[in-house]
Structure formats: structure tokens, C-alpha cells
Design a protein around this motif. Sequence first.
Motif, mmCIF file in Angstrom:
data_model
loop_
_atom_site.group_PDB
_atom_site.id
_atom_site.type_symbol
_atom_site.label_atom_id
_atom_site.label_comp_id
_atom_site.label_asym_id
_atom_site.label_seq_id
_atom_site.Cartn_x
_atom_site.Cartn_y
_atom_site.Cartn_z
ATOM 1 N N LEU A 53 3.026 11.967 0.190
ATOM 2 C CA LEU A 53 2.347 12.983 0.988
ATOM 3 C C LEU A 53 1.250 12.369 1.858
ATOM 4 C CD1 LEU A 53 2.005 15.880 -1.630
ATOM 5 C CD2 LEU A 53 3.729 15.618 0.169
ATOM 6 N N ILE A 54 0.278 11.710 1.222
ATOM 7 C CA ILE A 54 -0.872 11.203 1.962
ATOM 8 C C ILE A 54 -1.496 10.045 1.205
ATOM 9 C CG2 ILE A 54 -2.481 12.836 0.896
ATOM 10 C CD1 ILE A 54 -3.894 13.051 3.656
ATOM 11 N N TYR A 55 -2.144 9.137 1.948
ATOM 12 C CA TYR A 55 -2.725 7.928 1.382
ATOM 13 C C TYR A 55 -4.104 7.708 1.987
ATOM 14 C CZ TYR A 55 -3.287 2.739 1.337
ATOM 15 O OH TYR A 55 -3.749 1.452 1.208
ATOM 16 N N PHE A 56 -5.097 7.527 1.116
ATOM 17 C CA PHE A 56 -6.461 7.213 1.526
ATOM 18 C C PHE A 56 -6.767 5.769 1.115
ATOM 19 C CE2 PHE A 56 -8.005 11.478 2.534
ATOM 20 C CZ PHE A 56 -7.160 12.298 1.791
ATOM 21 N N GLN A 57 -7.362 5.012 2.036
ATOM 22 C CA GLN A 57 -7.756 3.637 1.720
ATOM 23 C C GLN A 57 -9.178 3.429 2.215
ATOM 24 O OE1 GLN A 57 -8.590 0.880 0.333
ATOM 25 N NE2 GLN A 57 -6.493 0.162 0.256
ATOM 26 N N GLY A 58 -10.095 3.390 1.281
ATOM 27 C CA GLY A 58 -11.493 3.147 1.619
ATOM 28 C C GLY A 58 -11.997 4.137 2.655
ATOM 29 N N ASN A 65 0.823 -1.200 0.000
ATOM 30 C CA ASN A 65 0.000 0.000 0.000
ATOM 31 C C ASN A 65 0.860 1.254 0.000
ATOM 32 O OD1 ASN A 65 0.652 -0.158 2.774
ATOM 33 N ND2 ASN A 65 -1.289 -1.127 3.213
ATOM 34 N N GLN A 66 1.374 1.735 1.099
ATOM 35 C CA GLN A 66 2.179 2.954 1.056
ATOM 36 C C GLN A 66 3.500 2.670 0.338
ATOM 37 O OE1 GLN A 66 4.681 5.124 4.241
ATOM 38 N NE2 GLN A 66 2.587 5.762 4.596
ATOM 39 N N PHE A 67 3.764 3.441 -0.700
ATOM 40 C CA PHE A 67 4.940 3.232 -1.544
ATOM 41 C C PHE A 67 5.982 4.307 -1.282
ATOM 42 C CE2 PHE A 67 3.529 -0.083 -4.472
ATOM 43 C CZ PHE A 67 2.170 -0.090 -4.256
ATOM 44 N N TYR A 68 7.243 3.880 -1.194
ATOM 45 C CA TYR A 68 8.365 4.803 -1.077
ATOM 46 C C TYR A 68 9.187 4.686 -2.349
ATOM 47 C CZ TYR A 68 7.083 4.921 3.822
ATOM 48 O OH TYR A 68 6.396 5.060 4.988
ATOM 49 N N PHE A 69 9.389 5.819 -3.002
ATOM 50 C CA PHE A 69 10.060 5.835 -4.290
ATOM 51 C C PHE A 69 11.506 6.302 -4.168
ATOM 52 C CE2 PHE A 69 6.819 5.053 -7.539
ATOM 53 C CZ PHE A 69 5.663 5.142 -6.793
ATOM 54 N N GLY A 70 12.343 5.807 -5.070
ATOM 55 C CA GLY A 70 13.697 6.307 -5.212
ATOM 56 C C GLY A 70 13.688 7.668 -5.888
ATOM 57 N N THR A 71 14.860 8.249 -6.039
ATOM 58 C CA THR A 71 14.981 9.597 -6.585
ATOM 59 C C THR A 71 14.954 9.630 -8.109
ATOM 60 O OG1 THR A 71 17.360 9.378 -6.305
ATOM 61 C CG2 THR A 71 16.167 10.604 -4.620
ATOM 62 N N GLY A 72 14.927 8.476 -8.735
ATOM 63 C CA GLY A 72 14.780 8.434 -10.191
ATOM 64 C C GLY A 72 16.104 8.366 -10.935
ATOM 65 N N THR A 73 16.063 7.729 -12.094
ATOM 66 C CA THR A 73 17.204 7.642 -13.005
ATOM 67 C C THR A 73 16.749 8.083 -14.385
ATOM 68 O OG1 THR A 73 18.262 5.813 -11.822
ATOM 69 C CG2 THR A 73 18.857 6.102 -14.146
#
Lengths: 111, 114
Positions: free
Chosen positions: B46-51, A97-105
Motif C-alpha cells: 500500500l504505502i512505504y515511509f522512509q525517514g 526497501n519496497q517489497f513485492y510479495f507473492g500470493t502465498g503457499t
Amino acid sequence: QQQVKQSPQSLIVQKGGISIINCAYENTAFDYFPWYQQFPGKGPALLIAIRPDVSEKKEGRFTISFNKSAKQFSLHIMDSQPGDSATYFCAASRRGNQFYFGTGTSLTVIP
Amino acid sequence: GAGVSQSPSNKVTEKGKDVELRCDPISGHTALYWYRQSLGQGLEFLIYFQGNSAPDKSGLPSDRFSAERTGGSVSTLTIQRTQQEDSAVYLCASSLSGFYEKLFFGSGTQLSVL
């Protein structure tokens, strides 16, 4: 604090060559690792993803290699084409669910 | 439309003004995310909404930032008293269930604070 570290920041590859982008993470709770591709003026789009129960996943010319013990994963683009020129983001997620992204290439494939 | 829609596509505002950014997710998608994209900083959560669950606001950089999602669909990101460092592309994404699902991103709102 950057949850996912990505390198290199930019990459130039000749057409037909192999593009390799690397990512590393610290949180062992992460269990889903997608790669996204972004073209200028567009939002990122999912390219390929892997779960940590496998060490490699291949889809066409794109392969993810995953090293759980080293907490590293990488994207390999075989037979790179000019149309692959884009920005690539790795990401890590817990429970998908909550995604953490890298800084990009930023990848540039020279014809 | 079949994709995630964001409006406006571009917003220029003066320092100190409030702005509202809108996101229309794909119909039926229960999860909605806001990210900020700045040069060299990648995609910042920033923010996440789930249902109907309480949103995960852990990525909001300050109390000037807030977001709501009405009726489990449209979302609005509000930035109060904008600062120049708020200039960035604000991206919205949605997914079907929020668990191991593909994120569908909109094209973003380019915010410029003068």
C-alpha cells in the motif's frame, strides 16, 4: 500486476519429506529475495533471504535456490515437520526497501 | 513492547463509514510499510515511509486511502467511505533502515465492512 508469481497455492507433505515452493519475477532490478513464514493470526516473519550474487543459501533445514538467468527462486524445506505448517510468502525487492510479495503457499505437514 | 503494535486488532464498520487504523513501529525503525492481505491475493503493498523522505504511495488502491506518519514514529492508515471490497487484514511492518533489512510485522487489523 503481480510482480512476483508464486506456486503452488497449497502443498501437503508427509513428515520428513521435502517441501518445495517456487517463485518467479520479471523485474531484473530486483536484488533482494526474502521468504516469510506466517502462522494463523500472526504477521509474517522473516525466514531466510538471498541476494542474487549467490545461487544458494542454506539455514538449517531451509534452503533458497536462486536462478538469476531464469528469474526464479525457490524455497526447500528439508525433513518437513508438522510445526512447519504455515503460509509461506516469497518476496522481491529493489534496494531492499519496497517489497513485492507473492500470493502465498499454504503448507500442511502431515504427521 | 518490543514488537510492532497495531490497533484495533479487529474493526467492524458499516459501508460508507470512515476508519482509522494505527501502527506503532519498533522504536528507532526508520522505515514503515502498510500492506493489505486478502484471501488469495497475498500481501498487497500500500504505502512505504522512509525517514523524512516523501512516502511512496504507489500502492494505494484509490483516493479513499491515505496514510500519515507523525514524528517519524506512529502511522495511521485512513480509509474513507469504506466499501465491502476493503474488507481484509491490514498489516503494518517496520525495519531499521529500510535497506536490505528484515521487516518486522504486526499482527494486523482485521477490517470487516458490512
